[in-house]
Write a protein that holds these residues in place. Structure first.
Motif, PDB file in Angstrom:
ATOM      1  N   ARG A 166       0.662  -1.295  -0.053  1.00 43.43           N
ATOM      2  CA  ARG A 166       0.167   0.051  -0.074  1.00 43.43           C
ATOM      3  C   ARG A 166       0.982   1.284   0.181  1.00 43.43           C
ATOM      4  O   ARG A 166       0.626   2.204  -0.652  1.00 43.43           O
ATOM      5  CB  ARG A 166      -1.013   0.023   1.384  1.00 43.43           C
ATOM      6  N   TYR A 202      -6.709  -1.071  -2.617  1.00 44.32           N
ATOM      7  CA  TYR A 202      -7.101  -2.362  -1.693  1.00 44.32           C
ATOM      8  C   TYR A 202      -7.277  -3.693  -2.405  1.00 44.32           C
ATOM      9  O   TYR A 202      -7.255  -4.714  -1.859  1.00 44.32           O
ATOM     10  CB  TYR A 202      -8.250  -1.978  -0.781  1.00 44.32           C
ATOM     11  N   SER A 221     -12.111  -5.828   2.856  1.00 44.30           N
ATOM     12  CA  SER A 221     -12.085  -5.549   4.390  1.00 44.30           C
ATOM     13  C   SER A 221     -11.227  -6.137   5.321  1.00 44.30           C
ATOM     14  O   SER A 221     -10.591  -5.406   6.197  1.00 44.30           O
ATOM     15  CB  SER A 221     -13.566  -5.842   4.730  1.00 44.30           C
ATOM     16  N   LYS A 250      -7.956  -3.828   4.612  1.00 41.82           N
ATOM     17  CA  LYS A 250      -8.265  -2.683   5.612  1.00 41.82           C
ATOM     18  C   LYS A 250      -8.037  -2.969   6.906  1.00 41.82           C
ATOM     19  O   LYS A 250      -7.116  -2.005   7.661  1.00 41.82           O
ATOM     20  CB  LYS A 250      -9.515  -1.781   5.297  1.00 41.82           C
TER      21      LYS A 250
END
Length: 197
Positions: free
Chosen positions: A143, A150, A162, A165
């Protein structure tokens, strides 16, 4: 020429064009592989595993489908799996992400003291990243250094968006916590300041 155009030409038999794809991604893949090997003291294998990654990608290029992933995402996935397989073979416990070609270099006009402080800070950050669990380290590097979105990271790590994240949140929180003592300057009480004057 785009990656897709190159891949189409390679699939049509123009295999010498594969060197152009290698040229585009070799430094990034080599740095990524090196990161993963560093703490296991296996960084001398980085070039070999990078070459193995490109070899595997070339041999499997006929099965690559752009609808499933971008070429770079697919290549990073092969690189990661190649390294993890090698680490398992050598029974290395921790996979590390440390120094890479991504390290910004201080401008020449920066004073030596500032350059030394900057280098020390970068080393502290690298060490903090090094202490993260493998998936958190990989997610953070992909990242922050490779600027991947993502979805790409999720595909490379075989996780949901998710989950990525969440990995990034935990990684950033952990790095921040590890570095707090280095960058936190306690406030001097007014009484102490008055005593010094």
């Amino acid at each position: 020429m785009t990656d897709s155009q190159l891949i189409q030409l390679i699939k049509q038999g123009n295999t010498e064009i594969y060197s152009e794809l290698m040229r585009r991604y070799q430094r990034k893949i080599l740095a990524f592989v090196y990161h993963m090997l560093k703490n296991s003291h296996m960084e001398l294998l980085a070039e070999d595993l990078c070459s193995e990654t490109f070899y595997k990608a070339f041999r499997s290029l006929h099965s690559f489908r752009e609808v499933d992933a971008s070429f770079s995402t697919w290549l990073y996935t092969i690189a990661r799996n190649t390294v993890l397989s090698e680490l398992r073979k050598n029974r290395a416990g921790n996979v590390s992400l440390e120094e890479s070609g991504y390290t910004p270099v201080a401008p020449i006009e920066v004073a030596p003291e500032q350059a030394a402080l900057r280098k020390e800070r970068m080393n502290l950050v690298r060490e903090a990243i090094n202490n993260l669990p493998e998936k958190q380290r990989s997610a953070l590097i992909l990242r922050e250094y490779d600027q991947m979105d993502y979805q790409e990271i999720a595909e490379i790590l075989d996780q949901s968006v998710s989950s990525v994240k969440s990995l990034l949140f935990r990684a950033r929180s952990s790095v921040k916590l590890q570095l707090e003592s280095y960058f936190y300057e306690p406030e001097i009480e007014e009484d102490e300041q008055a005593e010094r004057v």
